[in-house]
Write an enzyme that holds these catalytic residues in place. Sequence first.
Site, PDB file in Angstrom:
ATOM      1  N   MET A  30      -0.569  33.900 -14.141  1.00 49.76           N
ATOM      2  CA  MET A  30      -1.859  34.347 -13.612  1.00 49.76           C
ATOM      3  C   MET A  30      -2.577  35.183 -14.675  1.00 49.76           C
ATOM      4  O   MET A  30      -3.482  35.963 -14.362  1.00 49.76           O
ATOM      5  CB  MET A  30      -1.661  35.147 -12.330  1.00 49.76           C
ATOM      6  CG  MET A  30      -1.052  34.280 -11.228  1.00 49.76           C
ATOM      7  SD  MET A  30      -1.445  34.817  -9.558  1.00 49.76           S
ATOM      8  CE  MET A  30      -0.743  36.430  -9.544  1.00 49.76           C
ATOM      9  N   GLY A  31      -2.159  35.038 -15.941  1.00 51.88           N
ATOM     10  CA  GLY A  31      -2.820  35.771 -17.024  1.00 51.88           C
ATOM     11  C   GLY A  31      -2.366  37.212 -17.083  1.00 51.88           C
ATOM     12  O   GLY A  31      -1.303  37.556 -16.575  1.00 51.88           O
ATOM     13  N   ALA A  32      -3.199  38.053 -17.732  1.00 50.49           N
ATOM     14  CA  ALA A  32      -2.822  39.448 -18.012  1.00 50.49           C
ATOM     15  C   ALA A  32      -1.442  39.457 -18.670  1.00 50.49           C
ATOM     16  O   ALA A  32      -0.523  40.150 -18.235  1.00 50.49           O
ATOM     17  CB  ALA A  32      -2.857  40.291 -16.738  1.00 50.49           C
ATOM     18  N   LEU A  33      -1.343  38.660 -19.716  1.00 53.70           N
ATOM     19  CA  LEU A  33      -0.032  38.371 -20.297  1.00 53.70           C
ATOM     20  C   LEU A  33       0.571  39.586 -20.996  1.00 53.70           C
ATOM     21  O   LEU A  33      -0.125  40.364 -21.639  1.00 53.70           O
ATOM     22  CB  LEU A  33      -0.156  37.214 -21.292  1.00 53.70           C
ATOM     23  CG  LEU A  33      -0.727  35.910 -20.718  1.00 53.70           C
ATOM     24  CD1 LEU A  33      -0.754  34.834 -21.793  1.00 53.70           C
ATOM     25  CD2 LEU A  33       0.075  35.432 -19.517  1.00 53.70           C
ATOM     26  N   HIS A  37       5.863  37.456 -20.251  1.00 49.64           N
ATOM     27  CA  HIS A  37       5.310  36.087 -20.244  1.00 49.64           C
ATOM     28  C   HIS A  37       5.561  35.403 -21.589  1.00 49.64           C
ATOM     29  O   HIS A  37       5.923  34.232 -21.642  1.00 49.64           O
ATOM     30  CB  HIS A  37       3.790  36.109 -20.035  1.00 49.64           C
ATOM     31  CG  HIS A  37       3.336  36.638 -18.716  1.00 49.64           C
ATOM     32  ND1 HIS A  37       2.710  37.851 -18.587  1.00 49.64           N
ATOM     33  CD2 HIS A  37       3.412  36.109 -17.470  1.00 49.64           C
ATOM     34  CE1 HIS A  37       2.398  38.056 -17.321  1.00 49.64           C
ATOM     35  NE2 HIS A  37       2.816  37.015 -16.614  1.00 49.64           N
ATOM     36  N   GLU A 148      12.849  35.684 -14.139  1.00 47.28           N
ATOM     37  CA  GLU A 148      13.760  36.092 -13.056  1.00 47.28           C
ATOM     38  C   GLU A 148      13.362  37.397 -12.376  1.00 47.28           C
ATOM     39  O   GLU A 148      13.974  37.778 -11.393  1.00 47.28           O
ATOM     40  CB  GLU A 148      15.191  36.212 -13.601  1.00 47.28           C
ATOM     41  CG  GLU A 148      15.875  34.867 -13.658  1.00 47.28           C
ATOM     42  CD  GLU A 148      17.328  34.943 -14.066  1.00 47.28           C
ATOM     43  OE1 GLU A 148      17.706  35.915 -14.754  1.00 47.28           O
ATOM     44  OE2 GLU A 148      18.075  34.025 -13.700  1.00 47.28           O
ATOM     45  N   GLN A 153      10.874  34.051  -5.927  1.00 48.96           N
ATOM     46  CA  GLN A 153       9.885  32.995  -6.221  1.00 48.96           C
ATOM     47  C   GLN A 153      10.574  31.769  -6.825  1.00 48.96           C
ATOM     48  O   GLN A 153      10.227  30.629  -6.505  1.00 48.96           O
ATOM     49  CB  GLN A 153       8.820  33.542  -7.171  1.00 48.96           C
ATOM     50  CG  GLN A 153       7.853  32.485  -7.661  1.00 48.96           C
ATOM     51  CD  GLN A 153       6.664  33.074  -8.400  1.00 48.96           C
ATOM     52  OE1 GLN A 153       5.679  33.444  -7.794  1.00 48.96           O
ATOM     53  NE2 GLN A 153       6.744  33.159  -9.716  1.00 48.96           N
ATOM     54  N   ARG A 187       1.623  44.681 -13.362  1.00 46.15           N
ATOM     55  CA  ARG A 187       1.245  45.842 -12.552  1.00 46.15           C
ATOM     56  C   ARG A 187       1.555  47.177 -13.226  1.00 46.15           C
ATOM     57  O   ARG A 187       1.056  48.218 -12.788  1.00 46.15           O
ATOM     58  CB  ARG A 187       1.994  45.827 -11.215  1.00 46.15           C
ATOM     59  CG  ARG A 187       1.500  44.749 -10.288  1.00 46.15           C
ATOM     60  CD  ARG A 187       2.451  44.594  -9.122  1.00 46.15           C
ATOM     61  NE  ARG A 187       2.185  43.352  -8.430  1.00 46.15           N
ATOM     62  CZ  ARG A 187       1.505  43.258  -7.301  1.00 46.15           C
ATOM     63  NH1 ARG A 187       1.039  44.341  -6.736  1.00 46.15           N
ATOM     64  NH2 ARG A 187       1.296  42.096  -6.741  1.00 46.15           N
TER      65      ARG A 187
HETATM   66  O1  PAF Z   1       4.473  34.346 -10.976  1.00 40.09           O
HETATM   67  C1  PAF Z   1       3.249  34.154 -11.050  1.00 40.09           C
HETATM   68  O2  PAF Z   1       2.568  34.656 -11.960  1.00 40.09           O
HETATM   69  C2  PAF Z   1       2.563  33.298 -10.007  1.00 40.09           C
HETATM   70  O3  PAF Z   1       3.139  33.471  -8.760  1.00 40.09           O
HETATM   71  C3  PAF Z   1       2.525  31.811 -10.373  1.00 40.09           C
HETATM   72  C4  PAF Z   1       3.918  31.212 -10.452  1.00 40.09           C
HETATM   73  C5  PAF Z   1       1.826  31.634 -11.710  1.00 40.09           C
HETATM   74  C6  PAF Z   1       1.747  31.033  -9.311  1.00 40.09           C
HETATM   75  O4  PAF Z   1       0.441  31.480  -9.199  1.00 40.09           O
END
Ligand code: PAF
Length: 279
Positions: A30-33, A37, A148, A153, A187
């Site tokens: 979702m960006g904001a790397l 990430h 992880e 998720q 966050r």
């Molecule tokens: O983990 C995330 O950043 C999000 O839940 C994902 C897997 C990109 C789905 O929007």
Amino acid sequence: MKIVNSIKELKAYLAEEKRNNKQVGFVPTMGALHDGHLSLVKCCVENNDVCVVSIFVNPTQFNDKHDLETYPRTLEKDCSLLEPVGCDYVFAPSVEEMYPEPDTRVFDFGLVSAVMEGARRPGHFNGVAQIVSKLFYAVEPDNAYFGEKDFQQIAVIRAMVEQLNIPVNIVACPILREEDGLAMSSRNVRLTPEQRQKAPLIARTLKESTTFAPEKSVQEVIDFVINTINADPVMRVEYYEIVDGYTLKSIQNWSDTTYPIGCITVYCGEVRLIDNMKY
Ligand code: PAF
């Protein structure tokens, strides 16, 4: 590195790669790397011929409107971080591109989506399954990489690809931590300096609990973790559960599983942090 906004254009590029027998790896974000990430992207680059990263703040997985509105959107900066680590395609669609019509699919993944985060964030995993399935249909990756830190998720996504028969290999990558142990998260930037100083207590306490876990009962370990963290007035544990890492069923005894994982959510001030650790 190409930046692509439409599914059609992305599919055209990737069809060409696949015609040339290229193995495609995919990192949905979702960006904001941050470095967490980037560690997924590096793993993807190392193990595939082509690396695709998506950047899309998915509205259907937010159960808090304010959280969605204030979620950081830093596409330009994200792209500048992705190019040097070897990403080939950034897929950054609009909401209209991903949801030309409302997605009315309702999934049921049983226990893995019902417990812990599922119980506290109604609709969250349904939204994750909606967007990740759409992204998988768009990219058709051989391998997809997830961190992880969001342990539950990954279990939900594994259940989803099985239920929908999506032929993709899900790769779980270890949590990346700051030097003081705090799990990396988009966050973390929302923490005040005082909260940032306190937040490593979560990982420190989990780690400490692993050192005496086998000698103490599961309940004693849970009590230790919750009481130690709650003793700090800035912190409030929302839940701490020790579960079987495959089914996410809570365990009562260490002998209930060969793969015990402690999953925690803590409010540090207003900021909701999650973490987990294997026993
Ligand atoms: O983990 C995330 O950043 C999000 O839940 C994902 C897997 C990109 C789905 O929007």
